[in-house]
Design a protein around this motif. Structure first.
Motif, PDB file in Angstrom:
ATOM      1  N   UNK A 188       0.829  -1.208   0.000  1.00  0.00           N
ATOM      2  CA  UNK A 188       0.000   0.000   0.000  1.00  0.00           C
ATOM      3  C   UNK A 188       0.864   1.259   0.000  1.00  0.00           C
ATOM      4  N   UNK A 189       2.013   1.157   0.651  1.00  0.00           N
ATOM      5  CA  UNK A 189       2.924   2.294   0.709  1.00  0.00           C
ATOM      6  C   UNK A 189       3.352   2.759  -0.671  1.00  0.00           C
ATOM      7  N   UNK A 190       3.517   1.820  -1.570  1.00  0.00           N
ATOM      8  CA  UNK A 190       3.906   2.190  -2.931  1.00  0.00           C
ATOM      9  C   UNK A 190       2.844   3.084  -3.578  1.00  0.00           C
ATOM     10  N   UNK A 191       1.588   2.681  -3.481  1.00  0.00           N
ATOM     11  CA  UNK A 191       0.515   3.455  -4.133  1.00  0.00           C
ATOM     12  C   UNK A 191       0.330   4.814  -3.451  1.00  0.00           C
ATOM     13  N   UNK A 192       0.426   4.798  -2.129  1.00  0.00           N
ATOM     14  CA  UNK A 192       0.310   6.053  -1.382  1.00  0.00           C
ATOM     15  C   UNK A 192       1.424   7.018  -1.768  1.00  0.00           C
ATOM     16  N   UNK A 193       2.613   6.504  -1.869  1.00  0.00           N
ATOM     17  CA  UNK A 193       3.734   7.405  -2.185  1.00  0.00           C
ATOM     18  C   UNK A 193       3.698   7.862  -3.641  1.00  0.00           C
ATOM     19  N   UNK A 194       3.153   7.034  -4.512  1.00  0.00           N
ATOM     20  CA  UNK A 194       2.927   7.517  -5.879  1.00  0.00           C
ATOM     21  C   UNK A 194       1.951   8.701  -5.844  1.00  0.00           C
ATOM     22  N   UNK A 195       0.875   8.541  -5.049  1.00  0.00           N
ATOM     23  CA  UNK A 195      -0.127   9.617  -4.952  1.00  0.00           C
ATOM     24  C   UNK A 195       0.484  10.884  -4.340  1.00  0.00           C
ATOM     25  N   UNK A 196       1.296  10.697  -3.310  1.00  0.00           N
ATOM     26  CA  UNK A 196       1.948  11.852  -2.678  1.00  0.00           C
ATOM     27  C   UNK A 196       2.850  12.568  -3.685  1.00  0.00           C
ATOM     28  N   UNK A 197       3.712  11.810  -4.330  1.00  0.00           N
ATOM     29  CA  UNK A 197       4.692  12.442  -5.224  1.00  0.00           C
ATOM     30  C   UNK A 197       4.002  13.106  -6.421  1.00  0.00           C
ATOM     31  N   UNK A 198       2.956  12.481  -6.918  1.00  0.00           N
ATOM     32  CA  UNK A 198       2.233  13.093  -8.032  1.00  0.00           C
ATOM     33  C   UNK A 198       1.649  14.439  -7.611  1.00  0.00           C
ATOM     34  N   UNK A 199       0.999  14.439  -6.448  1.00  0.00           N
ATOM     35  CA  UNK A 199       0.426  15.675  -5.894  1.00  0.00           C
ATOM     36  C   UNK A 199       1.474  16.760  -5.717  1.00  0.00           C
ATOM     37  N   UNK A 200       2.552  16.377  -5.074  1.00  0.00           N
ATOM     38  CA  UNK A 200       3.621  17.331  -4.755  1.00  0.00           C
ATOM     39  C   UNK A 200       4.234  17.895  -6.034  1.00  0.00           C
ATOM     40  N   UNK A 201       4.459  17.046  -6.996  1.00  0.00           N
ATOM     41  CA  UNK A 201       5.112  17.520  -8.225  1.00  0.00           C
ATOM     42  C   UNK A 201       4.146  18.343  -9.069  1.00  0.00           C
ATOM     43  N   UNK A 202       2.883  17.936  -9.102  1.00  0.00           N
ATOM     44  CA  UNK A 202       1.878  18.767  -9.780  1.00  0.00           C
ATOM     45  C   UNK A 202       1.785  20.141  -9.126  1.00  0.00           C
ATOM     46  N   UNK A 203       1.984  20.149  -7.810  1.00  0.00           N
ATOM     47  CA  UNK A 203       1.929  21.397  -7.060  1.00  0.00           C
ATOM     48  C   UNK A 203       3.033  22.383  -7.433  1.00  0.00           C
ATOM     49  N   UNK A 204       4.011  21.909  -8.236  1.00  0.00           N
ATOM     50  CA  UNK A 204       5.120  22.764  -8.664  1.00  0.00           C
ATOM     51  C   UNK A 204       4.739  23.667  -9.824  1.00  0.00           C
ATOM     52  N   UNK A 205       3.647  23.366 -10.485  1.00  0.00           N
ATOM     53  CA  UNK A 205       3.341  24.119 -11.726  1.00  0.00           C
ATOM     54  C   UNK A 205       2.623  25.440 -11.436  1.00  0.00           C
TER      55      UNK A 205
END
Lengths: 292, 292, 292
Positions: B275-292
């Motif tokens: 589950x940690x893998x999917x959660x961290x994918x979601x976190x990183x996607x959010x965080x990186x999208x937040x850069x735009x």
């Protein structure tokens, strides 16, 4: 350019080619490598900025980076550097970026190998990629080197940055001055007081004081060094209009520079690191193109 | 979401957004980043699962990961964390995932930097990505948080997982209980016996006993701790139907949990890591999208 | 092939499949993996060539490689190898390449896991990928194994290469001989003088003398070992036409081999490393295809 080893060997034309290419990358140009290249970074001495900068630059130009853990390698088993590098080459690596404590370590790698070598620091020798990013930083600021007054202050005798920069800047027509305690001037002809240098310099480049080596010198404390040779708040006020502050980092805040000046308007310290990315992209592109 | 620092700051809406996105990834959804992002993982404390999980998740969402060897970096030369992170940022990094022994280390990074920060554990502070994967594990199991009975057992006072989970679970409406020796309850109101807790909990979350700190407490042996506070074979039999076992790992087999229960039917221990893998994918996607 | 653990378990057909695929890669064939696979290299003992070779080979076949720092992992916290590998698997890894000091460490990993295991060296056990590259080197040279005379010289009792090579070469019909001090022959029936072996061998494979273990034996100096068991300049002259020199490296120049012979015409030492790349590409392709 087959290898990048020391600034003695890089011509002014080669310097300007790299600086111009870095400017193109900074303006958004895309790298032009036509095949997959493999690169390894062999840092036998600690590094944050140089290693990270190369790691990003290599990927940005499209190279594949192979990790190499020097603290956990066969070098521990007494293997020669030549054998280690040849091994890496035979595993399919096109270029190695090396930092090593031995001066001119690369001399034993010049025969018998078919891998490009980028020197990321050799002992008390040179640090050409740092020098090129320093040059780029100065060139962006002043648009020329001819007649630019650069003062390098700090532990000059142990600094590969000072050595590489002095060679390159003089080649390009800048005037290079040194300020440091008598014990630290090494081969250079330095002043031992700031005097008017603070007012006439276009660039003040501070070098890191190597804590670990301090004891060997005449007993400066952090405070007394800062007062005599550091860039204090007072000294910064004496700098001339348009003059800039540089530092290759890592910084000892409060020693060679007052902490409040690290990100002041004159400071190009963090800009230097950003410039390092474009410079190293230019270096790696050149070096890898040189493989064809 | 610009940074992920502590569960205090994450709203229930933000939590549910991440949990739902993780569920989409688990169901096969593809990440939606539109440019190349560079990420570095700065683990100043040992880690297997968290670091590996982030390393995979970052690549799965399409980020380029830059290696950073904390044991071999300029931090050794006394550089401040701010200067290290700013250096990394200037090398072209968009986000850093940091584990550091200092509580709330990130506070000194909130001004002057332009890099996203994901806290992967701060001292005895928090561990938000672990908390989010724990929440996801519970939510997948029960479909809700409201009224779910969660008992956290073990060295609560030193556990950033306990802190993050307690904050988040209470925010989401679960009932959180604690079982531990009196010396280990820290700021929490804990019971010091399992008693009926074993029979009424929907979730029993065991925490690692920190061997290195044991000596400071009242002389448990491995066996006496296991007998009094561990999940023994007997206690597992008393757990209610549908109740699950969790553990943030690494596990001390035979201390906080009997070795035979690590992969028993109730155990979600290894499922948590997945589950940690999917959660961290979601976190990183959010965080990186937040850069735009 | 699900795992690659020891040469006992690899059939002659499987060996020839890998050798032929390596030859295709050497001739320029492209790998044929149809999805993204994640691989981690867990080297719990130092390694330059094997690790680098796997790192390049994995990328060349198109796998995504996840870094794993064994010196900084939860293994330090006393986690079992099973739990570490299961954790890695749950983070989304398809295959792990492991070097570990424990003989047959992989036995505890054969149940309960769903990750492919490639043994990159187990204690004083085996080293199958090195063995396959040795076989490939011999096969390229002689076009057959039947009747090829191979002499392995050095610290045989501690050598996983000697073990793997002896098993595989005998399976394939080669004649394997051993030369070493009496104390180092282990389970093998060795000669203790070079005698006519130097003139009749097609392959002389030298093994590294383990400096750290020397003291345990009967007091050779570097010079006396080299004189009695090393490949001296004189001995090389006695070798027959077309005979080759091999060494798994790292090399102790001047101990098991005269430094001037390391890159002589007969030497295949650095060629072995290049062959290792193609062999490991073939291994990883097989192993990852075996996941479907």
């Amino acid at each position: 350019m087959k290898n990048l080893l020391s600034m003695d060997e890089v011509s002014t034309e080669e310097i300007m080619t790299i600086l111009n290419r870095a400017a193109e990358f900074e303006a958004g140009a895309q790298p032009q490598l036509e095949k997959e290249y493999f690169v390894a970074n062999l840092f036998f001495e600690p590094s944050t900025r140089t290693k990270t900068s190369f790691e990003v630059a290599e990927r940005r130009v499209g190279a594949t980076v192979i990790p190499f853990d020097t603290g956990f390698s066969s070098v521990l088993k007494g293997e020669t550097l030549y054998d280690t590098v040849k091994t890496i080459q035979q595993s399919g690596i096109d270029a190695v970026v090396i930092r090593h404590k031995q001066d001119a370590y690369y001399e034993e790698l010049l025969e018998g190998l078919d891998v490009a070598i980028v020197n990321a620091g050799d002992g008390a020798g040179q640090h050409p990629s740092q020098s090129l990013l320093d040059l780029y930083t100065i060139y962006k600021e002043f648009g020329r080197f001819e007649g630019v007054q650069v003062t390098i202050a700090g532990d000059i005798s142990h600094s590969r940055v000072a050595k590489s920069d002095a060679i390159a800047l003089e080649k390009l027509g800048a005037d290079v001055h040194f300020v440091c305690p008598p014990e630290w001037q090494g081969e250079f002809n330095a002043q031992h007081e700031w005097d008017q240098q603070i007012e006439t310099s276009d660039v003040i480049m501070l070098l890191r004081v190597q804590h670990e080596r301090d004891a060997a010198y005449e007993g400066f404390t952090t405070e007394s060094y800062h007062a005599k040779y550091g860039l204090t708040v007072e000294r910064e006020k004496q700098m001339k209009d348009g003059a800039i502050i540089m530092h290759p980092a890592p910084i000892n805040r409060g020693v060679e520079i007052d902490s409040s000046l690290v990100e002041c308007e004159r400071s190009r310290i963090f800009a230097q690191m950003k410039n390092g990315l474009y410079i190293r992209m230019a270096i790696m592109e050149q070096i890898l193109k040189g493989r064809d």
